[in-house]
Motif scaffolding. Structure first.
Motif, PDB file in Angstrom:
ATOM      1  N   THR A 118       9.530   0.245   4.563  1.00  0.00           N
ATOM      2  CA  THR A 118       9.070   1.634   4.491  1.00  0.00           C
ATOM      3  C   THR A 118       8.102   1.814   3.326  1.00  0.00           C
ATOM      4  N   ALA A 119       8.461   1.260   2.168  1.00  0.00           N
ATOM      5  CA  ALA A 119       7.582   1.355   1.003  1.00  0.00           C
ATOM      6  C   ALA A 119       6.266   0.632   1.260  1.00  0.00           C
ATOM      7  N   ARG A 120       6.353  -0.527   1.873  1.00  0.00           N
ATOM      8  CA  ARG A 120       5.144  -1.295   2.179  1.00  0.00           C
ATOM      9  C   ARG A 120       4.200  -0.478   3.062  1.00  0.00           C
ATOM     10  N   GLY A 121       4.737   0.131   4.108  1.00  0.00           N
ATOM     11  CA  GLY A 121       3.914   0.932   4.999  1.00  0.00           C
ATOM     12  C   GLY A 121       3.259   2.106   4.301  1.00  0.00           C
ATOM     13  N   LYS A 122       3.992   2.740   3.393  1.00  0.00           N
ATOM     14  CA  LYS A 122       3.446   3.891   2.670  1.00  0.00           C
ATOM     15  C   LYS A 122       2.340   3.482   1.709  1.00  0.00           C
ATOM     16  N   ILE A 123       2.456   2.288   1.141  1.00  0.00           N
ATOM     17  CA  ILE A 123       1.382   1.803   0.264  1.00  0.00           C
ATOM     18  C   ILE A 123       0.129   1.517   1.091  1.00  0.00           C
ATOM     19  N   GLU A 139      -0.007   6.679   1.345  1.00  0.00           N
ATOM     20  CA  GLU A 139       0.968   7.696   0.962  1.00  0.00           C
ATOM     21  C   GLU A 139       1.514   7.440  -0.435  1.00  0.00           C
ATOM     22  N   ILE A 140       1.642   6.172  -0.793  1.00  0.00           N
ATOM     23  CA  ILE A 140       2.026   5.792  -2.149  1.00  0.00           C
ATOM     24  C   ILE A 140       0.834   5.108  -2.802  1.00  0.00           C
ATOM     25  N   GLU A 141       0.409   5.634  -3.940  1.00  0.00           N
ATOM     26  CA  GLU A 141      -0.653   5.005  -4.726  1.00  0.00           C
ATOM     27  C   GLU A 141      -0.003   4.309  -5.907  1.00  0.00           C
ATOM     28  N   ASP A 176      10.678   5.093  -8.338  1.00  0.00           N
ATOM     29  CA  ASP A 176      10.547   5.806  -7.067  1.00  0.00           C
ATOM     30  C   ASP A 176      11.771   5.595  -6.176  1.00  0.00           C
ATOM     31  N   ASN A 179      -0.788   2.763   3.989  1.00  0.00           N
ATOM     32  CA  ASN A 179      -1.444   3.957   4.553  1.00  0.00           C
ATOM     33  C   ASN A 179      -1.884   4.963   3.496  1.00  0.00           C
ATOM     34  N   GLN A 237       0.893  -3.999  -6.237  1.00  0.00           N
ATOM     35  CA  GLN A 237       1.524  -3.630  -4.966  1.00  0.00           C
ATOM     36  C   GLN A 237       2.739  -4.513  -4.674  1.00  0.00           C
TER      37      GLN A 237
END
Length: 350
Positions: A335-340, A344-346, A192, A342, A150
């Motif tokens: 933004t990427a951190r938040g998606k990981i 949204e990004i695996e 990405d 929650n 991550q």
């Protein structure tokens, strides 16, 4: 005060410890108390390849030890590895520490898995820890692991946003599953963010015994090779070998991304810090301290304890103002951190 029922009382503690460890690695001990009794003994760590002074993984573990020593005022020990040592040597080192009354006893690195298992069987009343391995399942063992992929993903985002040549590099110390996590996350973060950015990836060695984690010259040569291929951001997950890569980045006026600790803030790397964009950190110090704290509180933690972005135990450092003050870059990373977090990004780990 230490609870004596959790440790083995031994006479002539300091002298016998030195003798017991002489054959399997040097040791240094320190104490904030004048007492030499076993009940004053606390955390002990045994270093991985590279030892204290690697500006990375091992130094982070030592920082956790220092915090525990300062807070609890007890005696601690930290022990260096030796060249060519076997699992039996490692087990003897950990068992010697437990025998002298140190508790908890932590092996820093996946290479201690067999040794931790063996020592924990011999000393069931001592709490053992192992960093970067989740295979030891015992009632008195804590596996301190992290979602390195991550933090590496965010490092890939930073690299893709920063490169001007559209070429970035990854250098792994040893070709093993643990380092595959760093590579996988970094490559995914780059792609990405900008599929047109090329990632050059390589490993320094196939085994740790070949020096992949302990050879700055290997890291320097690898980074120079990638820079010759136009890489202008180089991320290295290679312990002490990463110091050589950082030196090469500084000499060639490109960006380096550090690993494990905030390498921008490392005193030994001060002359190169302006070339260290950020570091993909995992808070080994906090995990080491938390295990010591749990033992001191008479509620030793066991099982797998994982640090990730959500817990705040992995992430990117913000020490370099060039990085921290770049609002556009920080927005993309956040933004990427938040998606990981929650889901949204695996992030891939291999």
């Amino acid at each position: 005060m230490r609870r004596t029922s959790r440790i083995t009382v031994a006479g002539a503690a300091t002298a016998s410890l030195a003798l017991a460890l002489a054959a399997c690695g040097g040791t240094s001990t320190s104490s904030s108390s004048s007492s030499e009794s076993a009940e004053d003994k606390g955390l002990a760590i045994a270093y991985d390849v590279g030892g204290k002074g690697d500006q990375s993984f091992n130094d982070a573990a030592y920082a956790g030890l220092q915090r525990a020593e300062k807070e609890y005022g007890y005696k601690t020990a930290d022990v260096e590895p030796t060249d060519g040592e076997t699992d039996a040597d490692k087990e003897q080192r950990l068992a010697s520490l437990a025998k002298q009354g140190y508790n908890p006893v932590i092996g820093v690195g996946y290479a201690y898995a067999a040794a931790v298992k063996g020592a924990a069987e011999k000393y069931p009343d001592t709490t053992f820890g192992i960093v970067d391995d989740a295979t030891v399942e015992m009632d008195n063992v804590t596996d301190l692991v992290f979602s390195e992929e991550q933090a590496s993903y965010l490092a890939g985002v930073a690299a893709a946003e920063t490169t001007k040549t559209d070429v970035v590099g990854f250098i792994g110390g040893v070709d093993i599953p643990l380092i595959h996590k760093f590579r996988a996350g970094f490559e995914q973060g780059v792609k990405d963010t900008d599929p047109d950015v090329k990632v050059i990836s390589q490993f320094l060695t196939q085994t740790a015994e070949e020096g992949g984690f302990s050879s700055p010259d290997k890291g320097r040569a690898a980074a120079e090779g990638q820079i010759e291929k136009k890489a202008d951001v180089v991320y290295t997950a290679a312990g002490l070998s990463g110091q050589g890569a950082i030196e090469a980045a500084a000499a060639n006026k490109v960006w380096a991304i550090g690993v494990d600790s905030d390498q921008y803030a490392q005193e030994a790397l001060a002359k190169y810090k302006d070339s260290i964009l950020t570091s993909a950190m995992k808070d080994v110090a906090k995990s080491v301290y938390k295990l010591a704290q749990s033992v001191e509180d008479k509620s030793p933690r066991t099982g797998v304890l994982r640090g990730d972005l959500a817990s705040g135990e992995v992430g990117l450092s913000n020490s370099n103002p060039v990085f921290a003050d770049n609002d556009e870059l920080q927005d993309v990373i956040e933004t990427a951190r938040g998606k990981i977090i929650n889901g949204e990004i695996e992030v891939e780990s291999s």
